[in-house]
Design a protein around this motif. Sequence first.
Motif, short mmCIF file in Angstrom:
data_model
loop_
_atom_site.label_atom_id
_atom_site.label_comp_id
_atom_site.label_asym_id
_atom_site.label_seq_id
_atom_site.Cartn_x
_atom_site.Cartn_y
_atom_site.Cartn_z
N MET A 132 0.83 -1.17 0.00
CA MET A 132 0.00 0.00 0.00
C MET A 132 0.89 1.25 0.00
N THR A 133 0.58 2.21 -0.85
CA THR A 133 1.36 3.44 -0.89
C THR A 133 0.89 4.40 0.20
N THR A 134 1.71 5.39 0.47
CA THR A 134 1.42 6.41 1.46
C THR A 134 1.31 7.76 0.77
N ASN A 135 0.25 8.51 1.06
CA ASN A 135 0.16 9.87 0.54
C ASN A 135 1.30 10.70 1.08
N TRP A 136 1.81 11.62 0.27
CA TRP A 136 2.92 12.44 0.71
C TRP A 136 2.88 13.78 -0.02
N THR A 137 3.59 14.72 0.53
CA THR A 137 3.83 16.00 -0.11
C THR A 137 5.27 16.39 0.17
N LEU A 138 5.85 17.12 -0.71
CA LEU A 138 7.19 17.66 -0.50
C LEU A 138 7.02 18.99 0.22
N THR A 139 7.80 19.21 1.29
CA THR A 139 7.73 20.46 2.03
C THR A 139 9.08 21.15 1.97
N ILE A 140 9.05 22.44 1.65
CA ILE A 140 10.26 23.25 1.57
C ILE A 140 10.25 24.25 2.72
N ASP A 141 11.27 24.21 3.57
CA ASP A 141 11.41 25.18 4.64
C ASP A 141 11.89 26.50 4.04
N TRP A 170 -1.03 33.28 9.86
CA TRP A 170 -1.59 32.99 8.54
C TRP A 170 -0.53 32.94 7.44
N ASP A 171 0.61 33.58 7.65
CA ASP A 171 1.66 33.54 6.62
C ASP A 171 2.74 32.51 6.93
N ASP A 172 2.44 31.57 7.83
CA ASP A 172 3.42 30.56 8.22
C ASP A 172 3.54 29.41 7.22
N GLY A 173 2.69 29.39 6.22
CA GLY A 173 2.77 28.30 5.25
C GLY A 173 2.06 28.65 3.96
N ALA A 174 2.33 27.85 2.95
CA ALA A 174 1.68 27.98 1.66
C ALA A 174 1.70 26.60 1.01
N SER A 175 0.82 26.41 0.05
CA SER A 175 0.75 25.13 -0.64
C SER A 175 0.41 25.38 -2.10
N ILE A 224 3.10 20.63 -3.29
CA ILE A 224 4.31 21.06 -2.58
C ILE A 224 3.88 22.07 -1.53
N SER A 225 4.39 21.89 -0.31
CA SER A 225 4.08 22.80 0.79
C SER A 225 5.32 23.61 1.14
N PHE A 226 5.08 24.79 1.70
CA PHE A 226 6.15 25.69 2.10
C PHE A 226 5.89 26.07 3.55
N LEU A 227 6.89 25.88 4.40
CA LEU A 227 6.74 26.06 5.83
C LEU A 227 7.72 27.12 6.32
N LYS A 228 7.19 28.11 7.01
CA LYS A 228 8.03 29.18 7.56
C LYS A 228 8.86 28.63 8.72
N VAL A 229 10.18 28.86 8.64
CA VAL A 229 11.09 28.47 9.70
C VAL A 229 11.99 29.66 10.03
N PRO A 230 12.48 29.76 11.26
CA PRO A 230 13.27 30.93 11.64
C PRO A 230 14.71 30.91 11.14
N GLU A 231 15.26 29.73 10.92
CA GLU A 231 16.68 29.64 10.56
C GLU A 231 16.86 29.65 9.04
N PRO A 232 17.96 30.26 8.57
CA PRO A 232 18.25 30.23 7.13
C PRO A 232 18.87 28.90 6.73
N ARG A 233 18.85 28.63 5.44
CA ARG A 233 19.53 27.45 4.92
C ARG A 233 21.02 27.64 5.12
N THR A 234 21.73 26.60 5.55
CA THR A 234 23.17 26.76 5.83
C THR A 234 24.06 25.82 5.04
#
Length: 147
Positions: free
Chosen positions: A1-10, A53-58, A69-79
């Motif tokens: 059985m497959t699992t539903n998924w989405t890609l999330t970008i911080d 309300w601006d903590d995420g987008a899809s 694809i989901s987008f999640l607000k995070v406090p740290e920058p990509r390093t």
Amino acid sequence: MTTNWTLTIDCADPAVVARFWCTALGYTESDPPAGWDSWEDWLTAMNVPESEWDDGASISDPDGVLPPISFLKVPEPRTVKNRLHLDLQVAGGRTEPQHVREERIRTKAETLIAAGATLIREVPMDNSTTLDHFWMQDPEGNDFCVV
């Protein structure tokens, strides 16, 4: 059985990054959950404070075929360099004439640069000067390739 998924970008600004990826992929902003006229209505009903309300987008494939694809607000920058990235496959594969492949890659890259992307490097095929793909970054520095 497959699992539903989405890609999330911080990211720091989900709306900005989501708009960029809509341009890159031909996606659209995801519709609110069934039974709701707008995301604002849904967020209000779920008692989500307006400050969040601006903590995420899809975003979604308008044809409903490819994953969202989901987008999640995070406090740290990509390093560091991403270990997972998207390859935008625009060239048509190695069976296409090289000049056609290169034109498609360059055309897509120009569109993405205008939308906020950065070209990191033109990557040649092994042991040659012939273009294989572009290594690029989205407006917040997330890696992707145009191949």
